[in-house]
Design an enzyme around this catalytic site. Sequence first.
Site, short mmCIF file in Angstrom:
data_model
loop_
_atom_site.label_atom_id
_atom_site.label_comp_id
_atom_site.label_asym_id
_atom_site.label_seq_id
_atom_site.Cartn_x
_atom_site.Cartn_y
_atom_site.Cartn_z
N SER A 35 1.17 -1.43 -0.16
CA SER A 35 -0.05 0.24 -0.12
C SER A 35 0.89 1.28 -0.38
O SER A 35 -0.04 2.33 0.59
CB SER A 35 -0.94 0.35 1.44
OG SER A 35 -0.10 0.10 2.46
N SER A 104 2.40 -7.21 3.03
CA SER A 104 2.16 -5.86 3.86
C SER A 104 0.89 -5.61 3.85
O SER A 104 -0.20 -7.08 4.25
CB SER A 104 3.16 -4.81 3.29
OG SER A 104 3.30 -3.80 3.69
N PHE A 105 0.29 -5.13 2.80
CA PHE A 105 -0.80 -4.88 2.71
C PHE A 105 -1.98 -5.65 2.48
O PHE A 105 -2.77 -6.25 2.63
CB PHE A 105 -1.57 -3.17 2.62
CG PHE A 105 -2.68 -3.50 1.09
CD1 PHE A 105 -3.95 -3.13 1.82
CD2 PHE A 105 -2.51 -3.43 0.24
CE1 PHE A 105 -5.27 -3.07 1.44
CE2 PHE A 105 -3.77 -3.71 -0.67
CZ PHE A 105 -5.25 -2.90 -0.20
N ASP A 225 13.23 -4.49 8.47
CA ASP A 225 11.90 -4.27 8.09
C ASP A 225 11.65 -2.94 9.45
O ASP A 225 11.74 -3.41 10.09
CB ASP A 225 10.55 -5.54 8.06
CG ASP A 225 9.67 -4.79 6.85
OD1 ASP A 225 9.31 -3.45 6.95
OD2 ASP A 225 8.67 -5.43 6.39
N HIS A 253 11.89 -3.79 4.34
CA HIS A 253 10.50 -4.20 3.76
C HIS A 253 10.22 -4.81 2.24
O HIS A 253 8.93 -5.78 1.81
CB HIS A 253 9.66 -3.13 3.57
CG HIS A 253 8.01 -3.59 3.90
ND1 HIS A 253 7.45 -4.53 4.68
CD2 HIS A 253 7.00 -2.98 2.98
CE1 HIS A 253 6.47 -4.44 4.58
NE2 HIS A 253 6.51 -3.28 3.61
#
Length: 279
Positions: A35, A104-105, A225, A253
């Site tokens: 995101s 992630s998202f 991260d 990340h």
Amino acid sequence: MTQNPEIGTRVRTGGFETNVHDVGSGAPVLLIHGSGPGVSAWANWRLVIPALAKDRRVIAPDMVGFGYTDRPAGIQYGMDTWVQQALDLLDTLGLEQVDLVGNSFGGALALALAIRAPQRVRRLVLMGSVGVPFAITEGLDAVWGYEASFENMRRIMDYFAWSRELVSDELAELRYQASIRPGFQESFSAMFPAPRQRWVDAMMSREADIRALPHETLVIHGREDKVIPLSNSLTLADWIPNAQLHVFGHCGHWTQIEHNARFNRLVGDFFAEADQQKS
């Protein structure tokens, strides 16, 4: 005029059309992006799609609110909308079951999808994933709070990657330009207004539901991260019964970019194992 590589094909998903990259053939895998500002499926997965597409059909959509998917007026951004979009996409493409990779998202979304429609998912990969309780990091707050400028994009790029070599002015300029395309920043700023801890919480799945997941799951995280804490993946690996955890050192990340060849082999082998069990 050169074709923009971020634009794939348009597929009807409920009340709007989704921009999708659909390449290769074989067992299908659905890739769900993160995101960050100016993100698209192509920006997120450009180094993964060609590698996985050698052996399987790779489907990478822009989730609504991101990239080149339609932005319908009045749409409510949230897990219900995004899960429904993913299911509508699978239905339109006639896919009963896919392997699922969420970043992630996209990890939170992949988790929610696997919980709500477990029969649609064969194997699950969660990379630097949201979806469990955690206190929002300085990095994630900066990413979601991005206001469009080259300087701000350069600053948040520093949160994403461990390797300084990856974070160039050229990359920051590219992502900045992506973030100011018509409609991009408007939908992005509407998605995660402050205070932002509530959006972390809104993406959580219930612990009991995660513990009940039947799927073979590969959990991946970068040790350094700064956006999503490594503790998230330790929690997921603890809660999901059939989970394995792989932590990349010297990695932020962007696991799929910073350790691209290793990431592609790891994920490819994980899915190939399921192919062999089936044959």
